[in-house]
Design a protein around this motif. Structure first.
Motif, mmCIF file in Angstrom:
data_model
loop_
_atom_site.group_PDB
_atom_site.id
_atom_site.type_symbol
_atom_site.label_atom_id
_atom_site.label_comp_id
_atom_site.label_asym_id
_atom_site.label_seq_id
_atom_site.Cartn_x
_atom_site.Cartn_y
_atom_site.Cartn_z
ATOM 1 N N LEU A 187 0.838 -1.192 0.000
ATOM 2 C CA LEU A 187 0.000 0.000 0.000
ATOM 3 C C LEU A 187 0.876 1.247 0.000
ATOM 4 N N MET A 220 -3.678 5.686 6.450
ATOM 5 C CA MET A 220 -2.907 4.527 6.018
ATOM 6 C C MET A 220 -2.937 3.428 7.072
ATOM 7 N N GLU A 221 -2.868 3.794 8.345
ATOM 8 C CA GLU A 221 -2.961 2.789 9.407
ATOM 9 C C GLU A 221 -4.312 2.084 9.359
ATOM 10 N N TRP A 240 -6.269 1.800 6.689
ATOM 11 C CA TRP A 240 -6.311 1.027 5.442
ATOM 12 C C TRP A 240 -5.503 -0.258 5.589
ATOM 13 N N LYS A 241 -4.338 -0.140 6.186
ATOM 14 C CA LYS A 241 -3.494 -1.314 6.433
ATOM 15 C C LYS A 241 -4.249 -2.348 7.262
ATOM 16 N N GLN A 242 -4.906 -1.898 8.324
ATOM 17 C CA GLN A 242 -5.646 -2.827 9.180
ATOM 18 C C GLN A 242 -6.801 -3.468 8.430
ATOM 19 N N LEU A 272 0.560 -8.498 3.490
ATOM 20 C CA LEU A 272 1.309 -7.267 3.232
ATOM 21 C C LEU A 272 2.792 -7.600 3.228
ATOM 22 N N SER A 283 5.982 -2.600 4.884
ATOM 23 C CA SER A 283 5.236 -1.516 5.525
ATOM 24 C C SER A 283 4.757 -0.546 4.451
ATOM 25 N N PRO A 284 3.560 -0.001 4.620
ATOM 26 C CA PRO A 284 3.073 0.983 3.656
ATOM 27 C C PRO A 284 4.006 2.192 3.585
#
Length: 141
Positions: free
Chosen positions: A87, A99-100, A102-104, A113, A116-117
Motif C-alpha cells: 500500500l 494509512m494505518e 487502510w493497512k488494518q 502485506l 510496511s506501507p
C-alpha cells in the motif's frame, strides 16, 4: 516472472509519482508492472496477477478517495485473503492515520502485506520515492 498490478488513484500527481517509482522497483527486479485505473479494476482480475500495489491519497478527514478508489477496494476485500500486496499514498494534513486504518482493513481481509506501507507528505521526496521503489522490489521477492 512476477506480474504486478499497480492500481492507484491520484488527484494531484503525488501518488502517481510514487506509483511510477514503485514500477521502477518492479522492473529492476525482473518483474512486469501493469497500471490499471482504480475505476476499472475488479475482483475478476485478481487471478491474472502475482501481486498488487494499491495507491491512494488521504482525502477528507483522512480516508480513502470515496468516489472511485474506496468502492473498488471494498469490492476486493472478500477476495484478498492470501494475496500479496503493498500500500502507498500521499497526504496533505493529519498524521497518516488513513494509512494505518487502510493497512488494518487489508490485514483483516487476510491480505499478505509484503512491506510496511509508504506515505509521503504532499509531493514525495527522494526518501519516499526510494521507499516506493523498495515496495516494487518487495512484490517481486
Amino acid at each position: 516472472m512476477n506480474k504486478i498490478a499497480v492500481i492507484y488513484y491520484s488527484g494531484t500527481g503525488n501518488t502517481e509519482a510514487m506509483a511510477n517509482a514503485l514500477i521502477e522497483g518492479v522492473k529492476s527486479s525482473g518483474g512486469t508492472a501493469v497500471i490499471i485505473q482504480a475505476g476499472i479494476f475488479s475482483a475478476d482480475m485478481l487471478d491474472s496477477y502475482d501481486g498488487f500495489a494499491f495507491g491512494c491519497p488521504a482525502m477528507g478527514s483522512e480516508g480513502l478517495e470515496d468516489e472511485v478508489f474506496e468502492p473498488m477496494f471494498e469490492g476486493l476485500l472478500p477476495h484478498l485473503s492470501g494475496r500479496k500486496l503493498v500500500l502507498f499514498g500521499s497526504y496533505g494534513w493529519g498524521d497518516g492515520q488513513w494509512m494505518e486504518d487502510w493497512k488494518q482493513t487489508a490485514l483483516d481481509a487476510g491480505a499478505q502485506l509484503l512491506a510496511s506501507p509508504v506515505i509521503a507528505l504532499d509531493s514525495p521526496d527522494e526518501e519516499a520515492l526510494s521507499a516506493s521503489r523498495e515496495l516494487g522490489v518487495a512484490l517481486c521477492s
